[in-house]
Design a protein around this motif. Structure first.
Motif, PDB file in Angstrom:
ATOM      1  N   VAL A   1       0.841  -1.206   0.000  1.00 21.32           N
ATOM      2  CA  VAL A   1       0.000   0.000   0.000  1.00 21.32           C
ATOM      3  C   VAL A   1       0.876   1.257   0.000  1.00 21.32           C
ATOM      4  N   ASN A   2       1.984   1.211   0.717  1.00 16.69           N
ATOM      5  CA  ASN A   2       2.906   2.352   0.686  1.00 16.69           C
ATOM      6  C   ASN A   2       3.335   2.631  -0.755  1.00 16.69           C
ATOM      7  N   ARG A   3       3.598   1.562  -1.504  1.00 16.59           N
ATOM      8  CA  ARG A   3       4.028   1.771  -2.898  1.00 16.59           C
ATOM      9  C   ARG A   3       2.906   2.390  -3.721  1.00 16.59           C
ATOM     10  N   ARG A   4       1.698   1.937  -3.471  1.00 14.71           N
ATOM     11  CA  ARG A   4       0.567   2.499  -4.237  1.00 14.71           C
ATOM     12  C   ARG A   4       0.400   3.987  -3.943  1.00 14.71           C
ATOM     13  N   PHE A   5       0.549   4.346  -2.662  1.00  9.36           N
ATOM     14  CA  PHE A   5       0.416   5.776  -2.323  1.00  9.36           C
ATOM     15  C   PHE A   5       1.587   6.583  -2.897  1.00  9.36           C
ATOM     16  N   ALA A   6       2.784   5.980  -2.865  1.00 12.34           N
ATOM     17  CA  ALA A   6       3.949   6.696  -3.417  1.00 12.34           C
ATOM     18  C   ALA A   6       3.714   6.970  -4.900  1.00 12.34           C
ATOM     19  N   GLU A   7       3.132   5.981  -5.608  1.00 11.54           N
ATOM     20  CA  GLU A   7       2.861   6.184  -7.031  1.00 11.54           C
ATOM     21  C   GLU A   7       1.815   7.261  -7.243  1.00 11.54           C
ATOM     22  N   ALA A   8       0.807   7.245  -6.372  1.00  6.70           N
ATOM     23  CA  ALA A   8      -0.243   8.278  -6.488  1.00  6.70           C
ATOM     24  C   ALA A   8       0.367   9.663  -6.293  1.00  6.70           C
ATOM     25  N   VAL A   9       1.266   9.774  -5.343  1.00  9.27           N
ATOM     26  CA  VAL A   9       1.926  11.070  -5.117  1.00  9.27           C
ATOM     27  C   VAL A   9       2.708  11.480  -6.361  1.00  9.27           C
ATOM     28  N   CYS A  10       3.460  10.528  -6.917  1.00  8.22           N
ATOM     29  CA  CYS A  10       4.263  10.858  -8.103  1.00  8.22           C
ATOM     30  C   CYS A  10       3.385  11.259  -9.286  1.00  8.22           C
ATOM     31  N   ASP A  11       2.163  10.714  -9.332  1.00 10.69           N
ATOM     32  CA  ASP A  11       1.221  11.133 -10.388  1.00 10.69           C
ATOM     33  C   ASP A  11       0.788  12.577 -10.197  1.00 10.69           C
ATOM     34  N   GLU A  12       0.717  13.003  -8.956  1.00  4.18           N
ATOM     35  CA  GLU A  12       0.148  14.321  -8.663  1.00  4.18           C
ATOM     36  C   GLU A  12       1.157  15.459  -8.743  1.00  4.18           C
TER      37      GLU A  12
END
Ligand code: F6P
Length: 765
Positions: A385-396
């Motif tokens: 889940v940390n990786r998923r959130f990190a990716e979401a941040v990088c998208d933003e």
């Protein structure tokens, strides 16, 4: 008097006086010199004339031939400038004369003014007579037999006076013209050089309104001064904005972001979203403000800064209101920033949120005697889940070097994951709960992974220095890293992360407090809800139902209060607002049951008529209701067994603009380090806690006001805008350092050199 006039008086008048004195001096000098020249000229002529005729004159005097003497004298006096000439005989009698001798200059009149013996050169007199200045030369005449008389030649010197005067005027005039030209030239040159300076500085410095660019190449002349000037200007600008803005405010935070960080977009990552959309039983959608200190603090920051808040979409209607990018603009009606929602499966939520975060890290970090549970599958979910959130941040984010604020223990691995994708990002990680001491932290099987993950940050922040120290000790004990205690930083694999204390706070002015009804209205309404008599005394507690909050100890303190101070029976009621929290976790369900049973037992023990000592309000309360209770209370008791900060204590202070009510505060909260005017207690010590409650209820209004005033002043100054502002200014320093270092090339990061530069950045707080 206008500024120009003052400048003229200050500089112009003295300049004029000096110029006038110089002109006068020059004129006088010229006059004196020309007088000397004329005098010498006239004297020479007179002598030549007498010398040429001396023999003839002596012979005629000796022979007594006055006619011939007169002819010889006439030959001497032929020059136009000679007014008169005379031959004086024995006893200075006039023998002959030509022309008109001015009064006071004939032989008889001169007798008394001349020496008895006279040498060859004779005597000269320069004096004013009726017609003007005259020059008189008296020379002895003699033959071989001895002196025979004296020759007197009187020259008109008035022409010299006229010429001197003309020359003097000419000199003063010329001097005045030259001085005037010089002054005008100086002013023009000065203005021109000032204009060149200011234009050059504007070009080089990012002055407000100056349109400068830091990249502009300075002329050689300016290079040594440039960095000093830039820093001076920045400091002045900060001081000016601090002075004009006064305290830290939403506006000042916004300006800090635009000025110091050049308007960077802020991306916050926090598990809990600030607005949760819930489906109502009627099929509509309502917006809920979650019970969360993190949300209380960060939501006003986002309103001030704009940007994106990446969070878990946990509301039942959350999916219904987002756009195709899973974003929704908030706050409703104001829409100043976006929430980017990330959806989790039940399994992910169980492992990441309930499991590793709240059954593992939460009890690990709090000294509240609940055993942490570490399951490998929970950590796997946490990592995933940390990786998923990190990716979401990088998208933003926008661009390769964004500013990202990672919040709390749910995301210990995220900083490193973001760093891998965005090596130039500025990552500020803030841990909202305590950090256990190194020994205790070591019981986590993934202690190293957590530390390495966090050290992907640029700055790691905690509420207190003690928690910073604990973190650094843990790094020291478990990782191969270099600790720089002077800079308060950790260097892991060549990357430095600063470790700093930033005590969190709340917004000020607090919009919930400002929108609340007047205190008497709040009191009336709350008393009616609780069925209290108008003269009742009210205690209030507001918490998530969490074992760290010391709710059981609080209710036991109320019981002890009634035991020790029986006059409060029938009069004092303690209302506990308790928001159910993390109810899937057995420990929380157990707490729920224990608190309920405890309230029931105490109530049954002391019940009298309709009066009950404890009102347990187990439900989510929206901020307006919470502030109503805080404003109605005589005492607010915050009894956390261990708490990073505890913002309810600060909210109580913000709520009491009437400067009434007393705060009883656990000394094991971060807030106890700041709100020292509260009555500080050990919540485990029921004697001390009950005494403090009794003292709070009996406290005179003047003392309540004095304590409340001091605490309000503190929270007003150290509000959440200052908290965020300090972190952003520190982030700006790091960014500047990184920019400077990158100019030196890899491997040449001159920490020592850049420190000087960094120190000159404007102080954030
Ligand atoms: O205080 C720690 C914390 O995680 C905060 O960050 C947050 O305000 C609070 O607990 C709420 O927790 P949760 O999001 O699990 O309801």
């Amino acid at each position: 008097m206008c500024r120009q006039m003052r400048t003229i008086l200050r500089w112009g008048l003295p300049l004029l006086a000096v110029l006038a004195a110089l002109a006068w001096g020059a004129g006088t000098l010229v006059q004196h010199t020309t007088r000397q020249w004329f005098q010498r000229d006239v004297s020479l002529r007179a002598r030549l004339a007498v010398d040429g005729a001396r023999e003839a004159l002596a012979a005629h005097v000796r022979s007594g031939d006055r006619r011939r003497l007169g002819v010889a004298l006439g030959a001497i006096a032929r020059d136009d400038r000679i007014l008169a000439a005379a031959i004086c005989g024995d006893g200075m009698r006039t023998l002959v004369r030509t022309g008109t001798v001015p009064s006071g200059f004939n032989c008889e009149e001169l007798a008394s003014r001349l020496p008895a013996a006279m040498d060859e050169g004779g005597v000269e007199l320069v004096e004013h007579a009726e017609g003007g200045l005259v020059h008189a030369l008296v020379m002895p005449i003699s033959d071989e037999a001895g002196p025979v008389g004296r020759a007197l030649v009187i020259h008109d010197l008035s022409f010299a006076t006229r010429r001197e005067e003309a020359l003097r005027r000419l000199t003063i005039g010329a001097f005045a013209v030259v001085a005037l030209l010089a002054s005008v030239l100086t002013v023009v040159v000065r203005r021109e050089s000032w204009r060149t300076w200011t234009e050059e500085l504007r070009r080089l410095l990012p002055l407000p309104g100056g349109g400068g660019t830091v990249s502009a190449r300075p002329r050689k002349l300016f290079r040594p001064l440039l960095s000093d000037l830039r820093n001076l200007v920045a400091e002045l600008a900060t001081e000016q904005s601090a002075a004009s803005a006064g305290k830290w405010s939403a506006e000042r935070l916004h300006h800090t972001l635009t000025d110091v960080l050049r308007g960077e977009r802020v991306v916050i990552l926090a598990n809990r979203e600030p607005y949760v959309h819930e489906r109502t039983s009627e099929g509509g959608v309502r917006v809920v403000h979650p019970a969360s200190g993190l949300v209380t603090a960060l939501e006003p920051v986002m309103r001030a800064c704009g940007g994106v808040w990446v969070a878990h979409g946990s509301g039942s209607a959350d999916r219904d209101v987002v756009d195709r990018g899973d974003r929704v603009r908030v706050p409703p009606g104001e829409e100043s920033y976006s929430i980017r929602r990330v959806w989790l499966t039940e399994e992910e939520e169980r492992g990441y949120y309930y499991g590793f975060s709240n059954e593992g890290l939460w009890p690990l970090s709090h000294m509240a005697h609940t055993r942490p549970v570490f399951r490998a599958q929970d950590f796997r979910q946490y990592e995933r889940v940390n990786r998923r959130f990190a990716e979401a941040v990088c998208d933003e984010v926008e661009g390769p070097d964004p500013i990202v604020l990672v919040q709390d223990y749910h995301y210990a691995l995220v900083p490193r994951m973001i760093r891998e994708r965005l090596p130039r990002a500025t990552i500020l990680t803030f841990w909202h709960i305590p950090w256990a001491n190194a020994e205790r932290f070591g019981i986590c099987p993934w202690a190293n992974e957590l530390l390495e993950g966090m050290l992907g940050s640029s700055i790691v922040g905690f509420h207190t220095q003690l928690h910073c120290n604990n973190f650094v000790e843990a790094v020291d004990r478990y990782l191969e890293a270099r600790i720089d205690r002077e800079r308060q930083s950790v260097v892991l694999q060549g990357r430095e992360a600063l470790v700093r204390a930033y005590p969190i706070s709340i917004e000020w002015p607090n919009h919930w407090a400002m929108e609340a009804p007047p205190v008497p209205d709040c009191r009336r309404r709350v008393f009616a809800e609780l069925g209290l008599a108008p003269d009742a005394l009210l205690g209030v507690g507001v918490d998530r139902l969490d074992y760290t909050k010391g709710i059981e100890e609080r209710l036991l303190a109320v019981e002890r209060l009634l035991e020790r101070f029986p006059h409060l029976k029938g009069r004092f009621t303690f209302a506990q607002l308790a928001a159910p929290s993390r109810t899937l976790i057995p420990e929380y369900r157990g707490l729920n049951e224990r608190v309920e049973a405890l309230a029931k037992r105490v109530n049954e023990r002391f019940a009298a008529g309709t009066w009950r000592p404890i009102a347990l309000l187990r439900a989510h309360h929206e901020p307006p209701a919470i502030f109503r209770y805080l404003r109605a209370a005589d005492v607010c008791y915050v009894s956390s067994l261990h708490d990073g900060m505890n913002l309810v204590a600060k909210e109580f202070v913000a709520a009491r603009d009437d400067e009434r009510g007393t705060l009883v505060l656990s000394r094991f909260t971060g807030a106890a380090r700041e709100l020292t005017e509260a009555l500080l207690v050990n919540p485990y010590d029921l004697e001390e806690a009950s005494s403090a409650l009794a003292a709070a209820l009996a406290m005179p209004a003047a003392e309540q006001a004095e304590r409340m005033r001091a605490m309000r002043a503190f929270v007003q100054d150290l509000n959440v805008y200052r908290w965020a502002g300090r972190m952003l200014v520190d982030a700006a320093r790091l960014r500047q350092r990184d920019r400077l270092s990158s100019r030196l090339g890899p491997g040449l990061r001159a920490v020592g050199e850049t420190e000087g530069e960094l120190k000159r950045l404007p102080p954030g707080a």
